[in-house]
Design a protein around this motif. Structure first.
Motif, PDB file in Angstrom:
ATOM      1  N   PRO A  43      12.431  92.046  61.911  1.00 43.04           N
ATOM      2  CA  PRO A  43      12.706  91.768  63.330  1.00 43.04           C
ATOM      3  C   PRO A  43      13.247  90.368  63.580  1.00 43.04           C
ATOM      4  O   PRO A  43      14.126  90.179  64.425  1.00 43.04           O
TER       5      PRO A  43
ATOM      6  N   LEU B  19      22.504  88.749  64.006  1.00 48.91           N
ATOM      7  CA  LEU B  19      23.241  88.711  65.267  1.00 48.91           C
ATOM      8  C   LEU B  19      24.067  87.432  65.373  1.00 48.91           C
ATOM      9  O   LEU B  19      25.195  87.438  65.880  1.00 48.91           O
TER      10      LEU B  19
ATOM     11  N   PHE C 195      23.707  94.893  72.293  1.00 50.69           N
ATOM     12  CA  PHE C 195      23.090  94.859  70.970  1.00 50.69           C
ATOM     13  C   PHE C 195      21.993  93.796  70.915  1.00 50.69           C
ATOM     14  O   PHE C 195      20.913  94.013  70.350  1.00 50.69           O
ATOM     15  N   LYS C 196      22.271  92.638  71.527  1.00 50.38           N
ATOM     16  CA  LYS C 196      21.282  91.562  71.544  1.00 50.38           C
ATOM     17  C   LYS C 196      20.013  92.002  72.270  1.00 50.38           C
ATOM     18  O   LYS C 196      18.894  91.765  71.791  1.00 50.38           O
ATOM     19  N   GLN C 197      20.162  92.661  73.408  1.00 49.24           N
ATOM     20  CA  GLN C 197      18.986  93.121  74.147  1.00 49.24           C
ATOM     21  C   GLN C 197      18.239  94.215  73.386  1.00 49.24           C
ATOM     22  O   GLN C 197      17.011  94.285  73.438  1.00 49.24           O
ATOM     23  N   LEU C 198      18.981  95.034  72.648  1.00 50.36           N
ATOM     24  CA  LEU C 198      18.330  96.080  71.847  1.00 50.36           C
ATOM     25  C   LEU C 198      17.436  95.469  70.770  1.00 50.36           C
ATOM     26  O   LEU C 198      16.358  95.991  70.461  1.00 50.36           O
ATOM     27  N   LEU C 199      17.873  94.338  70.196  1.00 46.03           N
ATOM     28  CA  LEU C 199      17.086  93.686  69.147  1.00 46.03           C
ATOM     29  C   LEU C 199      15.777  93.111  69.675  1.00 46.03           C
ATOM     30  O   LEU C 199      14.896  92.748  68.884  1.00 46.03           O
TER      31      LEU C 199
ATOM     32  N   PRO D 114      12.277  95.494  68.656  1.00 45.61           N
ATOM     33  CA  PRO D 114      11.463  95.286  67.454  1.00 45.61           C
ATOM     34  C   PRO D 114      10.542  94.078  67.570  1.00 45.61           C
ATOM     35  O   PRO D 114       9.437  94.084  67.020  1.00 45.61           O
TER      36      PRO D 114
ATOM     37  N   SER E 273      16.815  89.976  62.026  1.00 44.48           N
ATOM     38  CA  SER E 273      17.862  90.654  62.786  1.00 44.48           C
ATOM     39  C   SER E 273      18.535  89.684  63.755  1.00 44.48           C
ATOM     40  O   SER E 273      19.722  89.814  64.065  1.00 44.48           O
ATOM     41  N   VAL E 274      17.770  88.689  64.214  1.00 48.47           N
ATOM     42  CA  VAL E 274      18.346  87.670  65.085  1.00 48.47           C
ATOM     43  C   VAL E 274      19.369  86.841  64.314  1.00 48.47           C
ATOM     44  O   VAL E 274      20.428  86.481  64.832  1.00 48.47           O
TER      45      VAL E 274
ATOM     46  N   LEU F 252      15.987  87.363  74.182  1.00 47.46           N
ATOM     47  CA  LEU F 252      16.970  88.373  73.798  1.00 47.46           C
ATOM     48  C   LEU F 252      17.168  89.407  74.899  1.00 47.46           C
ATOM     49  O   LEU F 252      18.249  89.995  75.032  1.00 47.46           O
TER      50      LEU F 252
END
Length: 717
Positions: A334, A341, A511-515, A518, A337-338, A414
């Protein structure tokens, strides 16, 4: 050696002078080889004999590869060295002093001695009445034995000539003699040692000084004489807190009247450079509190396997591979993943990947600095006697609280609630594109949240690191950090790979908000861990604090949207103070442990005594060393241990199931982990039903097939 033979040798001596100090070995025309596969010389530490004090000399024996000679107790076979000195008037010599001996297994026998080279020291004292400038010659007739597949007696007459002086200079042998002196057996000053006869074995408890306590990972006692211990029998070693426990098998000729145990305690049998002289009375009964320590000795073969020295190069390789795989573990992904991005954000930059490479290097620096900090703290605390292991910081409710609030703030960021540039909640550089501090802090947080996970290969490497010198330990942690950062360095170093990343666009915000989700899941998991550690009251308190964090983030976002910089800064400051305050409040609260048992149905809480009792009754035993904050442990439980296939295998073979919960600090569990060469969880140990069979360590990543196969092996022996 017969007198007539030695006389003939002495009559044929050839004197060879080398400078001011010379060593001569007897010979005659067409002489026999008196030192087969070896060479004997007599050397001195200085270029002269100092008047009124001592000069260290050494009988130096070098041997061909594969050959060895013996210590004062040669073991099951062999002979010790003997020397007869010939000295001028006014010269005295001390007893011989031997460096720490090596264990030389020769199944089914065991010997104690030295390979390749050994220097046996003695101190020569020159009377103050001897004038300076006097040339003196000392001599020794030496007998020793050298062995490989066969044993050959060796003998030699060696001499050393030197002048007397009030001032001396180091000789060419000074360094070698000084190194040997550092390997001499040390006194037990500062130790507290107890020993007693316990049926067919002798048990020794030793409380060592803090300065050497962490060097005893592979302790082994060599008795001073034969007939006391079975030399070839395995010795069982465990550490319980600060106490070293050693169990040894008595020799068949052991006399009931024996009142003392004397010998040399090697600190590490695989690297025997330091040792301590043991001389202790044999008590008639066990000391108070010995029952728990004796129980720690269960599973001796497993302890022997676990403490095997894997070597620094293999440890470095395993650590790097473990760090590489750590990128795919559920606790790290998690946060990483940042970082991914941030690479996507830079996909449109036209600088040939220069900025991406710089950020990757700064991220790597953050990873390494955090690993060094955690490792340094862990090594320092362990050196001070604390029983801690990998992931120790997550055994603190306050640390878990702060980490949960930080991850929650990052998730809010995020989600678009607010934007922040110079804090933990802007990790990864998302949207900033310029701040290297964000990449550094991403590396920091990635390491902190990585500690709940143990990737394959990591267990043995970290167990090795925490039992070596601090420099070696830090090298292993460095290799682990480089493995964790390696994919990002590779990606950033390849412009062709960067060009294949999708271009930034409107999709990136989605995509950023989806991350963020997690990360919200990570917060839930951390709160669950906190509940297991400290109870529901503390979880409720953290949830209330998290509302304040969300409020501060919302106020900061509104101020940013309105262009009010001061209000935004105040709100973000409130957010950081709230996170720090939450950790402080939890740290100051008394811990209320959950009342419900966390042990699953069919499992029992672990104890060393329960393991011993179950095996004595003929049951195989499976031990799950776990922790609530260990995500790898939770995954293994769901995909392997709690599946129908594995549960049926356990039930069919009447395997006793024990759970060692390390969620909160537990010195006894830490000690057992260390006895298996591990510093953290997960660890899975399968004890066969036969107590004479060794325990088996299962891999860190389980499958039903791996566990079922281990059950079959443990119950079919």
């Amino acid at each position: 050696m017969p007198t007539t033979f030695r006389t003939a040798l002495l009559a044929a001596l050839l004197s060879i002078g080398v400078g001011t100090v010379s060593a001569q070995t007897s010979s005659r025309s067409d002489p026999p080889d008196l030192t087969p596969n070896s060479e004997l010389t007599l050397v001195a530490e200085s270029d002269a004999f100092r008047i009124g004090t001592t000069t260290t000399v050494a009988l130096r024996i070098t041997m061909d590869a594969g050959w060895h000679t013996y210590w004062t107790n040669p073991g099951d076979a062999g002979l010790p060295l003997s020397a007869q000195w010939t000295l001028p008037a006014g010269i005295t010599v001390s007893a011989l002093r031997y460096p720490t001996p090596h264990v030389l297994p020769q199944p089914p026998l065991m010997s104690f001695g030295y390979e390749r080279e050994v220097l046996v020291l003695a101190d020569i004292e020159v009377a103050s009445s001897i004038p300076a400038g006097t040339t003196l010659t000392i001599a020794a007739d030496v007998d020793f034995l050298v062995c490989a597949d066969v044993c050959l007696p060796a003998s030699g007459h060696v001499e050393l000539s030197a002048r007397t002086a009030t001032q001396v200079q180091p000789s060419r042998w000074a360094t070698a003699i000084r190194d040997t002196r550092s390997q001499l057996v040390q006194s037990a000053a500062g130790w507290s040692v107890t020993a007693w006869r316990d049926g067919p074995r002798v048990l020794l408890f030793a409380l060592a000084p803090a300065s050497v306590r962490n060097t005893l990972r592979g302790a082994y006692l060599i008795p001073d004489a034969t007939g006391v211990l079975e030399h070839a029998a395995a010795q069982i070693v465990a550490m319980s807190g600060d106490t070293l426990v050693v169990a040894m098998t008595v020799a068949r000729g052991f006399a009931d009247s024996t009142s003392r145990l004397t010998g040399v305690l090697l600190h590490n049998v695989t690297s025997p450079s330091t040792s301590t002289q043991i001389d202790v009375a044999l008590a008639q009964s066990a000391p108070p509190g010995a029952t728990r320590l004796i129980a720690m000795l269960d599973g001796p073969q497993a302890a022997n396997v676990a403490t095997a020295d894997i070597g620094i190069w293999l440890a470095l390789a395993l650590a790097f591979a473990g760090g590489l795989i750590l990128n795919l573990m559920p606790c790290v992904f998690p946060v990483l993943s940042v970082k991914i991005l941030s690479f996507v954000e830079r996909g449109g930059e036209q600088d040939g990947g220069v900025a991406a490479r710089k950020h990757a290097l700064v991220f790597t620096l953050g990873v390494l600095v955090t690993f060094w900090t955690l490792a340094g703290a862990l090594l320092a605390l362990r050196a001070g006697g604390a029983q801690l292991g990998w992931g120790f910081q997550l055994q603190s409710p306050a640390v878990v609280t702060v980490l949960a609030l930080v991850v929650f703030a990052l998730a809010l960021n995020l989600s678009g609630v607010f934007a922040m540039g110079m804090s933990l909640t802007r990790l990864g550089g998302v949207g900033s594109g310029e701040r290297y501090s964000d990449s550094f802090l991403t590396g920091l947080l990635a390491v902190v949240v990585a500690t709940p996970c143990t990737a394959p290969f990591m267990g043995a490497a970290l167990g090795y690191a925490l039992t070596q010198h601090a420099v070696v330990g830090l090298l292993v942690f460095t290799s682990l950090g480089l493995g964790l950062a390696a994919p990002y360095i590779v990606l950033a170093s390849s412009p062709s790979l960067l060009r294949k990343l999708p271009r930034p666009g409107p999709w990136l915000e989605t995509f950023k908000q989806l991350l963020a989700f997690p990360l919200y899941a990570t917060v839930v998991w951390l709160l669950w861990v906190l509940g297991r550690q400290a109870g529901t009251d503390q979880v409720t308190m953290v949830l209330l604090v998290s509302i304040t964090v969300a409020l501060a983030g919302w106020l900061a976002g509104r101020a940013q949207n309105a262009g009010r910089a001061v209000a935004s800064s105040v709100s973000l400051g409130l957010l950081l103070l709230t996170i720090a305050g939450g950790g402080f409040v939890i740290a100051s609260q008394p811990v209320t442990a959950p009342t419900a048992s966390a042990t699953p149905a069919g499992w029992e809480p672990w104890s060393a005594a329960r393991v011993a009792a179950a095996r004595e009754s003929g049951h195989a035993v499976f031990v799950d060393f776990t922790a609530a904050w260990c995500l790898s442990c939770q995954v293994n439980e769901r995909v392997a241990l709690h599946t129908g296939t594995v549960e049926r295998a356990f039930a069919d073979q009447n395997v006793v199931l024990l759970r060692a919960d390390w969620t909160s600090r537990n010195a006894e569990i830490t000690t057992v982990l260390a006895s298996f060469g591990r510093s953290g969880v997960p660890l899975y140990v399968m004890y066969p039903s036969k107590t004479t069979e060794p325990a088996e360590l299962l891999p860190a990543v389980l499958t039903p097939g791996v566990v079922v196969s281990a059950v079959q092996r443990a119950t079919s022996r």
